[in-house]
Design an enzyme around this catalytic site. Sequence first.
Site, PDB file in Angstrom:
ATOM      1  N   LYS A 125       0.751  -1.310  -0.236  1.00 20.21           N
ATOM      2  CA  LYS A 125      -0.033   0.058   0.199  1.00 20.21           C
ATOM      3  C   LYS A 125       0.774   1.257  -0.083  1.00 20.21           C
ATOM      4  CE  LYS A 125      -4.292  -1.807   1.875  1.00 20.21           C
ATOM      5  NZ  LYS A 125      -5.357  -1.749   3.136  1.00 20.21           N
ATOM      6  N   ARG A 138      -3.183 -10.301   5.319  1.00 19.38           N
ATOM      7  CA  ARG A 138      -3.948 -10.178   3.791  1.00 19.38           C
ATOM      8  C   ARG A 138      -2.897  -9.675   3.009  1.00 19.38           C
ATOM      9  NH1 ARG A 138      -6.820  -6.924   0.458  1.00 19.38           N
ATOM     10  NH2 ARG A 138      -8.256  -7.747  -0.883  1.00 19.38           N
TER      11      ARG A 138
END
Length: 287
Positions: A228, A262
Amino acid sequence: MKKTFTKYINVNGRLMDLSYPQVMGILNLTPDSFYADSRKQSEAEIIARARQICEEGGSIIDVGAYSSRPNAEHIAAGEEMERLRKGLQIILREQPDAVISVDTFRADVARMCVEEYGVALINDISAGEMDADMFPTVARLGVPYILMHMQGTPQTMQQAPHYDNLLKEILLYFARKVQQLRDLGAKDLIIDPGFGFGKNLEHNYELLDKLDEFQIFELPLLVGVSRKSMIYKLLGGGPEDALNGTTVINTLALDRGADILRVHDVKAATEAVQIYAAMKGLKPTED
């Protein structure tokens, strides 16, 4: 804050013990997810990715057909369902024993995936905020439900996010949501603090630092930071350069109580779990 309670979730009638952290591998059926290498649309790509997740130690395959990156294109429910039907048929044929999660905020999509394809978990980035039918639907379906904190929507979430007290506001948000779900009879709730969703760089690292505070709920904690912008905006480059930073944050998250990671890079995450588990003397549960 030490974890003093045991966490299990019921996946398709089998208990998954989260006292040994689990790795959830991402399988995107979208053409526009933020990390280009995660986009899998052809049958061969879907087969290869599902196999890779399982072979590299992922215990859950998280299938998404709606991109939740900032400013993502909004697609209709019918298109999301069409993508999922294609993908789930392939995955179930090739990996019939896989534990599958579906990443959706739509109640009708969740119902279709569970009732028609036996999906084991529902992963909702909006915690019911984008579909008022989601909470009663997952309660009726009786499947584990991942509720994530997000300020705004995928289309608006990075437009100057603001908090007066970040941790307090997110903890109160989950307290309210968890009570609503329990009042409806929902079981097996999993909390996701929502790194990158309506949070700026400083918010994300404050959240990481205070992650152990979420143990107050005595619920499993999922962390999704894989590649991210909180990593590459700090270190430079882009998503393709963010594997090392992802592994560092995943390891810090494990030490602060994360139960599920995740990720795009399953092997790297599995190795982080193995090292952390060796340090803590944790052993995986034998089936």
